[in-house]
Design a protein around this motif. Structure first.
Motif, PDB file in Angstrom:
ATOM      1  N   VAL A   1       0.876  -1.174   0.000  1.00 55.18           N
ATOM      2  CA  VAL A   1       0.000   0.000   0.000  1.00 55.18           C
ATOM      3  C   VAL A   1       0.911   1.220   0.000  1.00 55.18           C
ATOM      4  CG1 VAL A   1      -1.751   1.302   1.261  1.00 55.18           C
ATOM      5  CG2 VAL A   1      -1.840  -1.200   1.235  1.00 55.18           C
ATOM      6  N   PRO A   2       0.791   2.113  -0.984  1.00 49.88           N
ATOM      7  CA  PRO A   2       1.703   3.260  -1.037  1.00 49.88           C
ATOM      8  C   PRO A   2       1.356   4.324   0.000  1.00 49.88           C
ATOM      9  CG  PRO A   2       0.152   3.345  -2.863  1.00 49.88           C
ATOM     10  CD  PRO A   2      -0.080   2.034  -2.173  1.00 49.88           C
ATOM     11  N   LEU A   3       2.386   4.871   0.624  1.00 43.60           N
ATOM     12  CA  LEU A   3       2.239   6.017   1.523  1.00 43.60           C
ATOM     13  C   LEU A   3       2.346   7.277   0.676  1.00 43.60           C
ATOM     14  CD1 LEU A   3       2.097   7.206   4.401  1.00 43.60           C
ATOM     15  CD2 LEU A   3       4.584   6.979   4.532  1.00 43.60           C
ATOM     16  N   ASP A   4       1.300   8.108   0.683  1.00 46.81           N
ATOM     17  CA  ASP A   4       1.264   9.280  -0.198  1.00 46.81           C
ATOM     18  C   ASP A   4       2.135  10.420   0.311  1.00 46.81           C
ATOM     19  OD1 ASP A   4      -0.499   7.963  -1.869  1.00 46.81           O
ATOM     20  OD2 ASP A   4      -2.283   8.838  -0.936  1.00 46.81           O
ATOM     21  N   SER A   5       2.018  10.729   1.603  1.00 41.98           N
ATOM     22  CA  SER A   5       2.734  11.882   2.148  1.00 41.98           C
ATOM     23  C   SER A   5       2.751  11.798   3.663  1.00 41.98           C
ATOM     24  CB  SER A   5       2.066  13.196   1.711  1.00 41.98           C
ATOM     25  OG  SER A   5       0.750  13.277   2.246  1.00 41.98           O
TER      26      SER A   5
ATOM     27  N   MET B   1       6.144   3.074   6.348  1.00 40.56           N
ATOM     28  CA  MET B   1       4.913   2.327   6.596  1.00 40.56           C
ATOM     29  C   MET B   1       5.107   0.890   6.111  1.00 40.56           C
ATOM     30  SD  MET B   1       0.980   3.147   5.430  1.00 40.56           S
ATOM     31  CE  MET B   1       1.158   2.700   3.694  1.00 40.56           C
ATOM     32  N   TYR B   2       4.924  -0.057   7.023  1.00 39.87           N
ATOM     33  CA  TYR B   2       5.034  -1.475   6.694  1.00 39.87           C
ATOM     34  C   TYR B   2       3.635  -2.077   6.604  1.00 39.87           C
ATOM     35  CZ  TYR B   2       9.836  -1.010   8.579  1.00 39.87           C
ATOM     36  OH  TYR B   2      11.113  -0.627   8.846  1.00 39.87           O
ATOM     37  N   CYS B   3       3.377  -2.845   5.554  1.00 36.99           N
ATOM     38  CA  CYS B   3       2.184  -3.692   5.512  1.00 36.99           C
ATOM     39  C   CYS B   3       2.582  -5.050   6.057  1.00 36.99           C
ATOM     40  CB  CYS B   3       1.652  -3.814   4.085  1.00 36.99           C
ATOM     41  SG  CYS B   3       1.021  -2.276   3.410  1.00 36.99           S
ATOM     42  N   ILE B   4       2.036  -5.422   7.215  1.00 40.70           N
ATOM     43  CA  ILE B   4       2.456  -6.627   7.921  1.00 40.70           C
ATOM     44  C   ILE B   4       1.301  -7.625   7.957  1.00 40.70           C
ATOM     45  CG2 ILE B   4       4.156  -5.385   9.305  1.00 40.70           C
ATOM     46  CD1 ILE B   4       2.182  -5.308  11.598  1.00 40.70           C
ATOM     47  N   ASP B   5       1.619  -8.876   8.317  1.00 40.99           N
ATOM     48  CA  ASP B   5       0.564  -9.885   8.404  1.00 40.99           C
ATOM     49  C   ASP B   5      -0.091  -9.854   9.782  1.00 40.99           C
ATOM     50  OD1 ASP B   5       2.283 -11.259  10.136  1.00 40.99           O
ATOM     51  OD2 ASP B   5       2.827 -12.789   8.671  1.00 40.99           O
ATOM     52  N   ALA B   6      -1.158 -10.656   9.948  1.00 42.36           N
ATOM     53  CA  ALA B   6      -1.967 -10.597  11.169  1.00 42.36           C
ATOM     54  C   ALA B   6      -1.172 -10.988  12.402  1.00 42.36           C
ATOM     55  CB  ALA B   6      -3.193 -11.497  11.021  1.00 42.36           C
ATOM     56  N   ASN B   7      -0.323 -12.022  12.295  1.00 38.98           N
ATOM     57  CA  ASN B   7       0.432 -12.474  13.462  1.00 38.98           C
ATOM     58  C   ASN B   7       1.401 -11.403  13.950  1.00 38.98           C
ATOM     59  OD1 ASN B   7      -0.782 -15.001  13.624  1.00 38.98           O
ATOM     60  ND2 ASN B   7       0.714 -15.967  12.283  1.00 38.98           N
ATOM     61  N   ASN B   8       2.061 -10.729  13.028  1.00 39.00           N
ATOM     62  CA  ASN B   8       2.996  -9.692  13.447  1.00 39.00           C
ATOM     63  C   ASN B   8       2.267  -8.449  13.938  1.00 39.00           C
ATOM     64  OD1 ASN B   8       5.968 -10.375  13.071  1.00 39.00           O
ATOM     65  ND2 ASN B   8       5.079 -11.180  11.182  1.00 39.00           N
ATOM     66  N   TYR B   9       1.071  -8.185  13.416  1.00 36.03           N
ATOM     67  CA  TYR B   9       0.267  -7.102  13.984  1.00 36.03           C
ATOM     68  C   TYR B   9      -0.027  -7.387  15.462  1.00 36.03           C
ATOM     69  CZ  TYR B   9      -3.653  -4.197  15.264  1.00 36.03           C
ATOM     70  OH  TYR B   9      -4.474  -3.330  15.949  1.00 36.03           O
TER      71      TYR B   9
ATOM     72  N   SER C   1       6.933   1.336   2.458  1.00 36.01           N
ATOM     73  CA  SER C   1       6.739   2.571   1.707  1.00 36.01           C
ATOM     74  C   SER C   1       7.063   3.726   2.642  1.00 36.01           C
ATOM     75  CB  SER C   1       5.301   2.681   1.186  1.00 36.01           C
ATOM     76  OG  SER C   1       5.117   3.889   0.449  1.00 36.01           O
ATOM     77  N   GLY C   2       7.953   4.615   2.225  1.00 36.53           N
ATOM     78  CA  GLY C   2       8.401   5.689   3.120  1.00 36.53           C
ATOM     79  C   GLY C   2       8.317   7.070   2.503  1.00 36.53           C
ATOM     80  N   LYS C   3       8.091   8.079   3.356  1.00 35.25           N
ATOM     81  CA  LYS C   3       8.069   9.467   2.939  1.00 35.25           C
ATOM     82  C   LYS C   3       8.778  10.320   3.998  1.00 35.25           C
ATOM     83  CE  LYS C   3       5.674   9.181  -0.898  1.00 35.25           C
ATOM     84  NZ  LYS C   3       6.202   9.579  -2.222  1.00 35.25           N
ATOM     85  N   THR C   4       9.446  11.383   3.529  1.00 35.82           N
ATOM     86  CA  THR C   4      10.170  12.287   4.428  1.00 35.82           C
ATOM     87  C   THR C   4       9.549  13.680   4.365  1.00 35.82           C
ATOM     88  OG1 THR C   4      12.237  11.055   4.102  1.00 35.82           O
ATOM     89  CG2 THR C   4      12.422  13.296   4.945  1.00 35.82           C
ATOM     90  N   ALA C   5       9.495  14.357   5.516  1.00 33.41           N
ATOM     91  CA  ALA C   5       8.979  15.720   5.570  1.00 33.41           C
ATOM     92  C   ALA C   5       9.709  16.466   6.688  1.00 33.41           C
ATOM     93  CB  ALA C   5       7.479  15.734   5.822  1.00 33.41           C
ATOM     94  N   VAL C   6       9.680  17.783   6.632  1.00 34.94           N
ATOM     95  CA  VAL C   6      10.315  18.629   7.653  1.00 34.94           C
ATOM     96  C   VAL C   6       9.240  19.144   8.598  1.00 34.94           C
ATOM     97  CG1 VAL C   6      11.646  20.717   8.099  1.00 34.94           C
ATOM     98  CG2 VAL C   6      12.191  19.282   6.117  1.00 34.94           C
TER      99      VAL C   6
END
Length: 261
Positions: A122-126, A204-212, A254-259
């Motif tokens: 799942v993409p992280l937009d911002s 942002m990581y998309c993880i499975d149910a057990n790791n959640y 999926s990662g995003k950087t901001a100030v």
């Protein structure tokens, strides 16, 4: 990384004295932390030993283990090499969403196994920020913004870096009540963790149910605001079979950087 023993503190309201109970020492347990992602490898598995509650926060590394990761979907097995004390790296694997990965660890004559399936990305937009007052101080919290896919139960983990240094806080979220919505949910950082002008990276990581389940329990244990006064903290539920602490996770990134404002 969780300690094996639990601390019970008795607070006497009349004199505000804290009594530390003499907890018994217990044999150390193996702690395994392993990840496979959709980013290019190598991927690592780290081995260490737990320590008693009152011991220094120094966790001995564990060398000499035999570790393999198998892509159960494609049938490819990778034997890991110890590249640093207690750190083992892959050579061949490339993480693929939808594939299931199996972990095998032989250490100290004991065998440990785990399995994890990598969800669709799942993409992280911002990343934006919220600023609030708490105790007279400003609290800056990052907000990941992304579209949750409809009709799929998704589990997310967020890892935050401030000026290149990872925060130790654990952030997880599932879409049980937000399926198919556009998500912008602030991550609960403290007053001093993010300051104006800081460079903030949110992965942002998309993880499975057990790791959640594992990281959700870590979040509850490490966040005093979520701890029940009636229940003693316990080690989070690991997906590793064989009596080890820790986790093995196949996830997308999926990662995003901001100030920070």
């Amino acid at each position: 990384m969780m300690r094996y023993l639990f601390l019970f503190c008795i607070c006497l309201a009349s004199c505000q004295k804290v009594i530390t109970l003499p907890l018994k020492s217990v044999p150390p347990e193996l702690d395994i932390q392993g990840d496979v992602t959709n980013l290019p490898g190598p991927y690592t598995v780290s081995l260490s030993q737990s320590v008693d509650f009152y011991a220094d926060n120094v966790y001995p590394t564990v060398s000499g283990a035999v570790i393999k990761i198998t892509d159960s979907t494609s049938g490819v097995t990778d034997s890991l090499t110890e590249t640093a004390p207690g750190v083992y790296s892959t050579h061949l694997l490339q993480g693929v969403p939808g594939h299931t990965y199996g972990l095998y660890v032989l250490s100290g004559g004991n065998t440990y196994t785990a399995s994890s399936t990598m969800p669709a990305p799942v993409p992280l937009d911002s990343v934006t920020f919220s600023t609030n007052k708490r105790g007279g101080k400003s609290v800056i919290q990052p907000i990941p913004n992304f579209q949750d896919p409809a009709g799929i139960h998704n589990y997310y983990q967020f890892v935050v870096y401030v000026n290149g240094v990872q925060l130790q806080s654990t952030f997880v979220f599932d879409d049980r009540l937000s399926d198919g919505r556009y998500i912008h949910r602030a991550l609960g950082t403290d007053t001093s963790q993010i300051l104006p002008g800081d460079q903030v990276l949110v992965n942002m990581y998309c993880i499975d149910a057990n790791n959640y389940t594992y990281f959700d329990e870590v979040e509850q244990i490490t966040d005093p605001g979520q701890q029940s006064q009636d229940a003693s903290p316990a080690n989070p539920q690991s997906n590793i079979i064989g009596g080890s602490l820790g986790y093995f996770s196949a996830h997308t990134v999926s990662g995003k950087t901001a100030v920070a404002p």
